[in-house]
Design a protein around this motif. Structure first.
Motif, PDB file in Angstrom:
ATOM      1  N   LEU A 157       9.128   4.626  -2.044  1.00  0.00           N
ATOM      2  CA  LEU A 157       7.702   4.610  -1.709  1.00  0.00           C
ATOM      3  C   LEU A 157       6.962   5.786  -2.363  1.00  0.00           C
ATOM      4  CD1 LEU A 157       8.012   3.754   2.098  1.00  0.00           C
ATOM      5  CD2 LEU A 157       7.446   2.202   0.229  1.00  0.00           C
ATOM      6  N   PRO A 158       6.576   5.636  -3.641  1.00  0.00           N
ATOM      7  CA  PRO A 158       5.876   6.733  -4.314  1.00  0.00           C
ATOM      8  C   PRO A 158       4.454   6.906  -3.766  1.00  0.00           C
ATOM      9  CG  PRO A 158       6.061   4.824  -5.759  1.00  0.00           C
ATOM     10  CD  PRO A 158       6.801   4.487  -4.508  1.00  0.00           C
ATOM     11  N   GLY A 159       3.799   7.972  -4.223  1.00  0.00           N
ATOM     12  CA  GLY A 159       2.387   8.188  -3.871  1.00  0.00           C
ATOM     13  C   GLY A 159       2.178   8.393  -2.392  1.00  0.00           C
ATOM     14  N   ILE A 160       1.116   7.804  -1.863  1.00  0.00           N
ATOM     15  CA  ILE A 160       0.726   8.042  -0.484  1.00  0.00           C
ATOM     16  C   ILE A 160       1.650   7.348   0.515  1.00  0.00           C
ATOM     17  CG2 ILE A 160      -0.898   6.088  -0.437  1.00  0.00           C
ATOM     18  CD1 ILE A 160      -1.422   9.466   1.364  1.00  0.00           C
ATOM     19  N   THR A 161       2.226   6.196   0.147  1.00  0.00           N
ATOM     20  CA  THR A 161       2.950   5.392   1.146  1.00  0.00           C
ATOM     21  C   THR A 161       4.127   6.163   1.740  1.00  0.00           C
ATOM     22  OG1 THR A 161       2.320   3.507  -0.218  1.00  0.00           O
ATOM     23  CG2 THR A 161       3.793   3.055   1.614  1.00  0.00           C
ATOM     24  N   GLY A 162       4.874   6.865   0.911  1.00  0.00           N
ATOM     25  CA  GLY A 162       6.000   7.650   1.400  1.00  0.00           C
ATOM     26  C   GLY A 162       5.555   8.735   2.376  1.00  0.00           C
ATOM     27  N   LEU A 163       4.416   9.349   2.089  1.00  0.00           N
ATOM     28  CA  LEU A 163       3.892  10.385   2.992  1.00  0.00           C
ATOM     29  C   LEU A 163       3.497   9.782   4.333  1.00  0.00           C
ATOM     30  CD1 LEU A 163       1.750  12.305   0.365  1.00  0.00           C
ATOM     31  CD2 LEU A 163       3.701  13.252   1.610  1.00  0.00           C
ATOM     32  N   LEU A 164       2.843   8.621   4.281  1.00  0.00           N
ATOM     33  CA  LEU A 164       2.408   7.984   5.527  1.00  0.00           C
ATOM     34  C   LEU A 164       3.619   7.534   6.351  1.00  0.00           C
ATOM     35  CD1 LEU A 164      -0.647   5.938   4.181  1.00  0.00           C
ATOM     36  CD2 LEU A 164      -0.731   8.060   5.488  1.00  0.00           C
ATOM     37  N   GLU A 165       4.710   7.155   5.676  1.00  0.00           N
ATOM     38  CA  GLU A 165       5.924   6.788   6.408  1.00  0.00           C
ATOM     39  C   GLU A 165       6.631   8.027   6.957  1.00  0.00           C
ATOM     40  OE1 GLU A 165       5.200   3.514   6.992  1.00  0.00           O
ATOM     41  OE2 GLU A 165       7.376   3.236   6.974  1.00  0.00           O
ATOM     42  N   TYR A 209      -5.462  -1.595   4.665  1.00  0.00           N
ATOM     43  CA  TYR A 209      -4.872  -0.255   4.719  1.00  0.00           C
ATOM     44  C   TYR A 209      -3.966  -0.024   5.910  1.00  0.00           C
ATOM     45  CZ  TYR A 209      -7.690   0.768   0.720  1.00  0.00           C
ATOM     46  OH  TYR A 209      -8.198   0.752  -0.543  1.00  0.00           O
ATOM     47  N   ASN A 210      -3.848  -0.976   6.808  1.00  0.00           N
ATOM     48  CA  ASN A 210      -2.933  -0.775   7.918  1.00  0.00           C
ATOM     49  C   ASN A 210      -1.491  -0.926   7.431  1.00  0.00           C
ATOM     50  OD1 ASN A 210      -4.852  -0.184   9.894  1.00  0.00           O
ATOM     51  ND2 ASN A 210      -5.337  -2.354  10.127  1.00  0.00           N
ATOM     52  N   ARG A 211      -0.565  -0.357   8.202  1.00  0.00           N
ATOM     53  CA  ARG A 211       0.851  -0.434   7.849  1.00  0.00           C
ATOM     54  C   ARG A 211       1.268  -1.902   7.803  1.00  0.00           C
ATOM     55  NH1 ARG A 211       6.078   0.028  10.341  1.00  0.00           N
ATOM     56  NH2 ARG A 211       7.419   1.373   9.099  1.00  0.00           N
ATOM     57  N   LEU A 212       2.064  -2.269   6.786  1.00  0.00           N
ATOM     58  CA  LEU A 212       2.533  -3.654   6.732  1.00  0.00           C
ATOM     59  C   LEU A 212       3.322  -3.945   8.003  1.00  0.00           C
ATOM     60  CD1 LEU A 212       3.809  -4.124   3.040  1.00  0.00           C
ATOM     61  CD2 LEU A 212       1.604  -4.807   4.011  1.00  0.00           C
ATOM     62  N   PRO A 213       3.104  -5.137   8.619  1.00  0.00           N
ATOM     63  CA  PRO A 213       3.780  -5.445   9.888  1.00  0.00           C
ATOM     64  C   PRO A 213       5.308  -5.347   9.770  1.00  0.00           C
ATOM     65  CG  PRO A 213       2.305  -7.255   9.207  1.00  0.00           C
ATOM     66  CD  PRO A 213       2.229  -6.209   8.151  1.00  0.00           C
ATOM     67  N   GLN A 214       5.822  -5.706   8.605  1.00  0.00           N
ATOM     68  CA  GLN A 214       7.285  -5.693   8.436  1.00  0.00           C
ATOM     69  C   GLN A 214       7.778  -4.346   7.920  1.00  0.00           C
ATOM     70  OE1 GLN A 214       5.032  -7.069   6.435  1.00  0.00           O
ATOM     71  NE2 GLN A 214       5.827  -7.580   4.408  1.00  0.00           N
ATOM     72  N   GLY A 215       6.890  -3.345   7.755  1.00  0.00           N
ATOM     73  CA  GLY A 215       7.307  -2.067   7.184  1.00  0.00           C
ATOM     74  C   GLY A 215       7.484  -2.187   5.675  1.00  0.00           C
ATOM     75  N   TYR A 216       8.290  -1.316   5.087  1.00  0.00           N
ATOM     76  CA  TYR A 216       8.399  -1.259   3.625  1.00  0.00           C
ATOM     77  C   TYR A 216       9.836  -1.361   3.108  1.00  0.00           C
ATOM     78  CZ  TYR A 216       3.565   0.022   4.156  1.00  0.00           C
ATOM     79  OH  TYR A 216       2.249   0.004   4.491  1.00  0.00           O
ATOM     80  N   ASP A 217      10.771  -1.746   4.008  1.00  0.00           N
ATOM     81  CA  ASP A 217      12.166  -1.801   3.585  1.00  0.00           C
ATOM     82  C   ASP A 217      12.413  -2.821   2.471  1.00  0.00           C
ATOM     83  OD1 ASP A 217      12.944   0.214   5.194  1.00  0.00           O
ATOM     84  OD2 ASP A 217      13.938  -1.041   6.714  1.00  0.00           O
ATOM     85  N   HIS A 218      11.550  -3.853   2.444  1.00  0.00           N
ATOM     86  CA  HIS A 218      11.740  -4.882   1.404  1.00  0.00           C
ATOM     87  C   HIS A 218      11.502  -4.331  -0.007  1.00  0.00           C
ATOM     88  CE1 HIS A 218       7.416  -4.858   2.200  1.00  0.00           C
ATOM     89  NE2 HIS A 218       7.235  -5.464   1.058  1.00  0.00           N
ATOM     90  N   LEU A 219      10.909  -3.134  -0.107  1.00  0.00           N
ATOM     91  CA  LEU A 219      10.653  -2.567  -1.433  1.00  0.00           C
ATOM     92  C   LEU A 219      11.843  -1.767  -1.964  1.00  0.00           C
ATOM     93  CD1 LEU A 219       6.961  -1.419  -0.903  1.00  0.00           C
ATOM     94  CD2 LEU A 219       7.768  -3.406  -2.176  1.00  0.00           C
ATOM     95  N   LYS A 220      12.848  -1.563  -1.098  1.00  0.00           N
ATOM     96  CA  LYS A 220      14.053  -0.849  -1.562  1.00  0.00           C
ATOM     97  C   LYS A 220      14.750  -1.697  -2.609  1.00  0.00           C
ATOM     98  CE  LYS A 220      15.087   1.852   2.544  1.00  0.00           C
ATOM     99  NZ  LYS A 220      15.788   1.818   3.830  1.00  0.00           N
ATOM    100  N   LYS A 221      15.111  -1.030  -3.706  1.00  0.00           N
ATOM    101  CA  LYS A 221      15.762  -1.789  -4.789  1.00  0.00           C
ATOM    102  C   LYS A 221      17.236  -1.998  -4.460  1.00  0.00           C
ATOM    103  CE  LYS A 221      12.364  -1.846  -8.032  1.00  0.00           C
ATOM    104  NZ  LYS A 221      11.621  -0.586  -8.155  1.00  0.00           N
TER     105      LYS A 221
END
Lengths: 189, 186
Positions: free
Chosen positions: B10-18, B174-186
């Motif tokens: 999660l580059p940029g802002i998303t990693g910080l918000l997590e 801009y709200n957090r994705l309901p499923q979170g961001y784990d699906h972006l892990k390679k």
């Protein structure tokens, strides 16, 4: 007079008037202040957090924010205003920990711009035992006050020049926090 | 490399918000209201305000992401490029020009905003609420830009990343994705 029409403006200086103007955004601004300045899950105390907020607001020359948060810091740190002034003038000579000095240096860089924070400053803070979470909170408090200060001054709100007039609000922040603040309920009828 | 350990997917802002969800929630809600809530300014116009401030703060991550969002919302990329270079020459309304100039002043500092700059916006038909929201959006991006660069979060260099991110903030807000961001892990 502010640049926009504020309800009960004479009784609601600074951000308080703006919060009365737009309660929808006020709610989240207060929740942010609460999360940043009152919830401590590391060694940065509420007083330390208010000190960072005060220092950044001072660097941004925002009279309202530096006075309100200075008053809150005074209450938490049991200071008569001497320490706050020492930090503003030259924090290196103030009687605070080396860790706080290194964090204030990071906050001052954030005030200029994100890119001004140098790896050496982070290393210095770590050498004084600052944790990741304390470094994170310092950067975000400093960044948040670059928002709050611009909001308050960018809309031309007024602020009292009498430092004593802020002490009661500082005490209320210490006692009640930010989350439940409602400007319209603070009006003297 | 970021100054603190952040999730690498999660580059940029998303990693910080997590990293700090307690503070992220109100920041996200505030952004959602200001950029996606009911307003007499279009979503594209509000993204232009976010972009011009990020551009002047030299925050590459935020500038590129909000340029992508503005381009999608406006259906073309000329306006956003022009706004960054020369507001007066950009194909936006006189009211928008006045508001974008206020945003640029907010980027410098709160005190830089003059009564004159506000009067010009009012003379072009800007309402108090539009002026308020412009100032608060500009101030909010002074927070975001400092958060992203002050902790040296990763700025991707591949254009596809920003195409994806632009689509995400246009389609999901801009709200957090309901499923979170784990699906972006390679």
């Amino acid at each position: 007079m502010a640049y926009i029409q504020i309800p009960e403006e004479e009784q609601l200086p600074g951000i308080r008037g703006l919060m009365a103007f737009r309660p929808e955004t006020a709610k989240h601004l207060n929740e942010l202040a609460e999360a940043l300045l009152r919830k401590t899950d590391n060694d940065l105390s509420k007083g330390d957090r208010e000190l960072i907020a005060t220092y950044v607001s001072y660097l941004n020359d925002c009279l309202f924010c530096q006075s309100i948060h200075g008053a809150a810091a005074q209450c938490y740190l049991e200071d008569d205003g001497t320490l706050i002034n020492q930090v503003k003038q030259h924090y290196d000579n103030a009687p605070i920990s080396d860790k706080m000095k290194s964090l204030l240096s990071i906050a001052a860089s954030v005030q200029k711009g994100g890119k001004f924070v140098m790896p050496e400053q982070i290393e210095m803070a770590r050498n004084h035992e600052a944790t990741d979470s304390e470094i994170h909170d310092t950067v975000l408090i400093a960044a948040a006050f670059c928002m709050f200060n611009r909001y308050v001054d960018g809309l031309g709100t007024w602020a009292s020049k009498d430092p004593e007039s802020y002490i009661p609000r500082g005490k209320r922040i210490v006692e009640e926090g930010y989350a439940a603040y409602d400007p319209m309920k603070s009006l003297v009828k | 490399m970021p100054h603190i350990p952040l999730p690498s997917h999660l580059p940029g802002i998303t990693g910080l918000l997590e990293y700090s969800q307690d503070t992220a929630d109100p920041i996200r809600e505030l952004t959602q209201i200001l950029l996606r809530g009911d307003s007499t300014l279009s979503q594209g116009e509000r993204e232009l305000v976010a972009t011009v401030v990020s551009h002047n703060n030299e925050c590459t991550f935020c500038t590129t992401a909000h340029t992508a969002a503005a381009d999608l919302l406006l259906g073309e990329s000329v306006t956003c490029e022009m706004v960054k270079k020369d507001i007066d020459a950009a194909p936006v309304s006189s009211k928008m020009k006045a508001l974008l100039k206020i945003a640029k002043l907010v980027q410098q500092s709160g005190k830089a905003v003059t009564e004159e700059a506000v009067s010009i916006a009012k003379a072009e038909g800007a309402t108090d609420l539009e002026i308020h929201d412009t100032v608060l959006i500009a101030a909010l991006f002074c927070l975001y830009n400092r958060y992203v660069d002050g902790l040296a979060s990763v700025t991707p260099t591949n254009p596809e990343f920003y195409e994806y991110l632009g689509e995400r903030i246009v389609n999901h807000g801009y709200n957090r994705l309901p499923q979170g961001y784990d699906h972006l892990k390679k």
